[in-house]
Design an enzyme around this catalytic site. Sequence first.
Site, PDB file in Angstrom:
ATOM      1  N   ARG A 143      11.193  -6.219   5.102  1.00 20.72           N
ATOM      2  CA  ARG A 143      11.063  -4.825   5.529  1.00 20.72           C
ATOM      3  C   ARG A 143      11.610  -4.636   6.940  1.00 20.72           C
ATOM      4  O   ARG A 143      12.174  -3.595   7.267  1.00 20.72           O
ATOM      5  CB  ARG A 143       9.586  -4.394   5.467  1.00 20.72           C
ATOM      6  CG  ARG A 143       9.370  -2.942   5.801  1.00 20.72           C
ATOM      7  CD  ARG A 143       7.932  -2.497   5.561  1.00 20.72           C
ATOM      8  NE  ARG A 143       7.039  -2.913   6.642  1.00 20.72           N
ATOM      9  CZ  ARG A 143       5.736  -2.656   6.674  1.00 20.72           C
ATOM     10  NH1 ARG A 143       5.163  -1.997   5.684  1.00 20.72           N
ATOM     11  NH2 ARG A 143       4.992  -3.059   7.686  1.00 20.72           N
TER      12      ARG A 143
ATOM     13  N   ARG B  64      10.290  -0.843  12.596  1.00 18.87           N
ATOM     14  CA  ARG B  64       8.938  -0.897  13.154  1.00 18.87           C
ATOM     15  C   ARG B  64       8.816  -2.063  14.119  1.00 18.87           C
ATOM     16  O   ARG B  64       9.153  -3.197  13.783  1.00 18.87           O
ATOM     17  CB  ARG B  64       7.899  -1.023  12.028  1.00 18.87           C
ATOM     18  CG  ARG B  64       7.589   0.313  11.391  1.00 18.87           C
ATOM     19  CD  ARG B  64       6.591   0.202  10.277  1.00 18.87           C
ATOM     20  NE  ARG B  64       5.389  -0.555  10.620  1.00 18.87           N
ATOM     21  CZ  ARG B  64       4.253  -0.440   9.954  1.00 18.87           C
ATOM     22  NH1 ARG B  64       4.161   0.400   8.931  1.00 18.87           N
ATOM     23  NH2 ARG B  64       3.208  -1.164  10.277  1.00 18.87           N
TER      24      ARG B  64
ATOM     25  N   LYS C  16       0.833  -1.205   0.000  1.00 16.39           N
ATOM     26  CA  LYS C  16       0.000   0.000   0.000  1.00 16.39           C
ATOM     27  C   LYS C  16       0.871   1.260   0.000  1.00 16.39           C
ATOM     28  O   LYS C  16       0.672   2.158  -0.811  1.00 16.39           O
ATOM     29  CB  LYS C  16      -0.925   0.014   1.229  1.00 16.39           C
ATOM     30  CG  LYS C  16      -1.888  -1.163   1.290  1.00 16.39           C
ATOM     31  CD  LYS C  16      -2.822  -1.079   2.484  1.00 16.39           C
ATOM     32  CE  LYS C  16      -2.146  -1.187   3.838  1.00 16.39           C
ATOM     33  NZ  LYS C  16      -1.494  -2.482   4.091  1.00 16.39           N
TER      34      LYS C  16
ATOM     35  N   ARG D 183      -1.189  -9.697  12.953  1.00 13.77           N
ATOM     36  CA  ARG D 183      -1.729  -8.688  12.031  1.00 13.77           C
ATOM     37  C   ARG D 183      -2.419  -9.366  10.850  1.00 13.77           C
ATOM     38  O   ARG D 183      -3.436  -8.872  10.360  1.00 13.77           O
ATOM     39  CB  ARG D 183      -0.603  -7.764  11.542  1.00 13.77           C
ATOM     40  CG  ARG D 183      -0.128  -6.810  12.637  1.00 13.77           C
ATOM     41  CD  ARG D 183       1.271  -6.293  12.359  1.00 13.77           C
ATOM     42  NE  ARG D 183       1.328  -5.383  11.241  1.00 13.77           N
ATOM     43  CZ  ARG D 183       2.436  -5.144  10.543  1.00 13.77           C
ATOM     44  NH1 ARG D 183       3.558  -5.776  10.851  1.00 13.77           N
ATOM     45  NH2 ARG D 183       2.418  -4.294   9.563  1.00 13.77           N
TER      46      ARG D 183
ATOM     47  N   ARG E 208     -10.443  -0.182   8.561  1.00  9.40           N
ATOM     48  CA  ARG E 208     -10.004  -1.501   9.022  1.00  9.40           C
ATOM     49  C   ARG E 208     -11.193  -2.440   9.171  1.00  9.40           C
ATOM     50  O   ARG E 208     -11.048  -3.644   9.190  1.00  9.40           O
ATOM     51  CB  ARG E 208      -9.327  -1.391  10.395  1.00  9.40           C
ATOM     52  CG  ARG E 208      -7.942  -0.808  10.359  1.00  9.40           C
ATOM     53  CD  ARG E 208      -6.935  -1.856   9.878  1.00  9.40           C
ATOM     54  NE  ARG E 208      -5.634  -1.738  10.506  1.00  9.40           N
ATOM     55  CZ  ARG E 208      -4.674  -0.935  10.111  1.00  9.40           C
ATOM     56  NH1 ARG E 208      -4.836  -0.130   9.091  1.00  9.40           N
ATOM     57  NH2 ARG E 208      -3.511  -0.924  10.730  1.00  9.40           N
TER      58      ARG E 208
HETATM   59  P1  ADP Z   1       2.129  -1.871   3.296  1.00  7.41           P
HETATM   60  O1  ADP Z   1       2.161  -0.362   3.323  1.00  7.41           O
HETATM   61  O2  ADP Z   1       0.936  -2.410   2.541  1.00  7.41           O
HETATM   62  O3  ADP Z   1       2.281  -2.541   4.621  1.00  7.41           O
HETATM   63  P2  ADP Z   1       4.736  -1.611   2.026  1.00  7.41           P
HETATM   64  O4  ADP Z   1       4.509  -0.703   0.851  1.00  7.41           O
HETATM   65  O5  ADP Z   1       5.388  -1.053   3.236  1.00  7.41           O
HETATM   66  O6  ADP Z   1       3.366  -2.371   2.398  1.00  7.41           O
HETATM   67  O7  ADP Z   1       5.572  -2.864   1.457  1.00  7.41           O
HETATM   68  C1  ADP Z   1       6.007  -3.870   2.346  1.00  7.41           C
HETATM   69  C2  ADP Z   1       7.384  -4.362   1.913  1.00  7.41           C
HETATM   70  O8  ADP Z   1       7.271  -5.037   0.661  1.00  7.41           O
HETATM   71  C3  ADP Z   1       8.390  -3.253   1.692  1.00  7.41           C
HETATM   72  O9  ADP Z   1       9.657  -3.720   2.097  1.00  7.41           O
HETATM   73  C4  ADP Z   1       8.358  -3.002   0.197  1.00  7.41           C
HETATM   74  O10 ADP Z   1       9.572  -2.503  -0.285  1.00  7.41           O
HETATM   75  C5  ADP Z   1       8.090  -4.401  -0.337  1.00  7.41           C
HETATM   76  N1  ADP Z   1       7.276  -4.386  -1.557  1.00  7.41           N
HETATM   77  C6  ADP Z   1       6.250  -3.578  -1.854  1.00  7.41           C
HETATM   78  N2  ADP Z   1       5.737  -3.885  -3.063  1.00  7.41           N
HETATM   79  C7  ADP Z   1       6.449  -4.949  -3.531  1.00  7.41           C
HETATM   80  C8  ADP Z   1       6.429  -5.754  -4.719  1.00  7.41           C
HETATM   81  N3  ADP Z   1       5.529  -5.527  -5.700  1.00  7.41           N
HETATM   82  N4  ADP Z   1       7.307  -6.752  -4.855  1.00  7.41           N
HETATM   83  C9  ADP Z   1       8.205  -6.997  -3.884  1.00  7.41           C
HETATM   84  N5  ADP Z   1       8.320  -6.303  -2.743  1.00  7.41           N
HETATM   85  C10 ADP Z   1       7.451  -5.274  -2.558  1.00  7.41           C
HETATM   86 MG    MG Z   2       2.061   0.987   5.013  1.00  2.53          MG
END
Ligand code: ADP
Ligand code: MG
Length: 210
Positions: A145, A151, A33, A162, A110
């Site tokens: 991540r 976090r 997201k 979660r 949510r």
């Molecule tokens: P959210 O906000 O939905 O929790 P994030 O945007 O923080 O998700 O993404 C979670 C992790 O996955 C981050 O480390 C991000 O860099 C990685 N990520 C996001 N989109 C992709 C993708 N299409 N393929 C691989 N890794 C991704």
């Molecule tokens: Mg997020």
Amino acid sequence: MAPTVERKNIDLAPLKAAKVPIFFIVGGPGSGKGTQCDKIVAKYGLTHLSSGDLLRDEVKSGSPRGSQLTAIMESGALVPLEVVLDLVKEAMLKAIEKGSKGFLIDGYPREVAQGQQFESEIQEAKLVLFFDVAEDTLVKRLLHRAQTSGRADDNIDTIKKRLHTFVTSTAPVVDYYESKGKLVRINAEGSVDDIFGVVVANLDKVTSKI
Ligand code: ADP
Ligand code: MG
């Protein structure tokens, strides 16, 4: 007695008058997201608001409401739905003053009740973008991540909790908006750019006036 948080009387007139489009951004933790919202902001100039960030910022600000929130979180209770909604409203009003063209509401609703309350007090969402990713992919991404995010909730035990919360509370949100014909289900297993291509194709259909 459980600590309470005072509600403010917020004048939403400027926000309602602006009639800008509102998009809910829904998906499991780690579904991408935040990643996709950054790209949407860069291309369309929409305002990205994450309810989790708003709560964390309010606590950090040292305001009276922030310390009331800390007390609630330390008591183990949930932050009342109205308080999150007040924070979102205030952030939306600030952005409207600065000429915002529309909103990405990330991490909210949510639960179905949150969506209904938002829409009855503020405005209906134009579309709901749902980033659909298998659970094992979510776990892999979140553990990755965790190496850099700092976090506290990016660890395997919390991730499992979660995911459970997502499946039990947030998945009904997806069904609800699907039944209203507002859901855009995006397979979000692919590369960031491929997913963004699908996002753009869908947003271009509804943001031609932006
Ligand atoms: P959210 O906000 O939905 O929790 P994030 O945007 O923080 O998700 O993404 C979670 C992790 O996955 C981050 O480390 C991000 O860099 C990685 N990520 C996001 N989109 C992709 C993708 N299409 N393929 C691989 N890794 C991704
Ligand atoms: Mg997020």
